[in-house]
Design an enzyme around this catalytic site. Sequence first.
Site, PDB file in Angstrom:
ATOM      1  N   ARG A  62       0.815  -1.214   0.000  1.00  0.00           N
ATOM      2  CA  ARG A  62       0.000   0.000   0.000  1.00  0.00           C
ATOM      3  C   ARG A  62       0.847   1.262   0.000  1.00  0.00           C
ATOM      4  O   ARG A  62       0.396   2.321  -0.420  1.00  0.00           O
ATOM      5  CB  ARG A  62      -1.006  -0.040   1.152  1.00  0.00           C
ATOM      6  N   GLU A  99       5.904 -10.915  13.525  1.00  0.00           N
ATOM      7  CA  GLU A  99       5.328 -11.572  14.697  1.00  0.00           C
ATOM      8  C   GLU A  99       5.388 -13.085  14.553  1.00  0.00           C
ATOM      9  O   GLU A  99       5.498 -13.819  15.523  1.00  0.00           O
ATOM     10  CB  GLU A  99       3.857 -11.156  14.867  1.00  0.00           C
TER      11      GLU A  99
END
Length: 179
Positions: A62, A99
């Site tokens: 994005r 993560e």
Amino acid sequence: MSKSKTVKDYIRTIVDFPHEGIMFRDVTTLFADPRGFRMAVDQMLHPYAGQRIDKVVGLEARGFILGGAIAHQLGTGFVPIRKKGKLPGATISQEYKLEYGEAIVELHTDAIQPGEKVLVVDDLLATGGTAGAGIKLIEKLGGEIISCAFIIDLPELGGRQHLESLGMDVHVLCEFEGL
């Protein structure tokens, strides 16, 4: 009398995406609205009025949308930082932690010249891992990062503090609490 919309008002939240417990902040609704998109681009540009910027670097994916629009407004070049294996020319790579594992981003070796002033842009600042990796790539090529600009900051994840600990100026348009 109705209140004027802010950038945050154009962003929708999708609950439990991509995993249970995640509140996904979806900027596609912002990008799809001409007023919202212009507002975001204008507000991201505003702090840099009058500053020399040679390149705008967008982080996949994005950040490409924002970076292209911002570079156009500034009349400067746009450079993508992409996931490993997506750029066709000679590249340098930087690994970073996610993560759930690790990832690698790449930058063309001829994309940034030493001493060029660079603005880094993306839609969302979470842990700062992707942006931090991009910063390292730009600095390896001798680019001077003037700032990092994001639409959204998720303060609980500490990305802003991470980037500031690297000596970066950070500009965000809005914050959302939670993950």
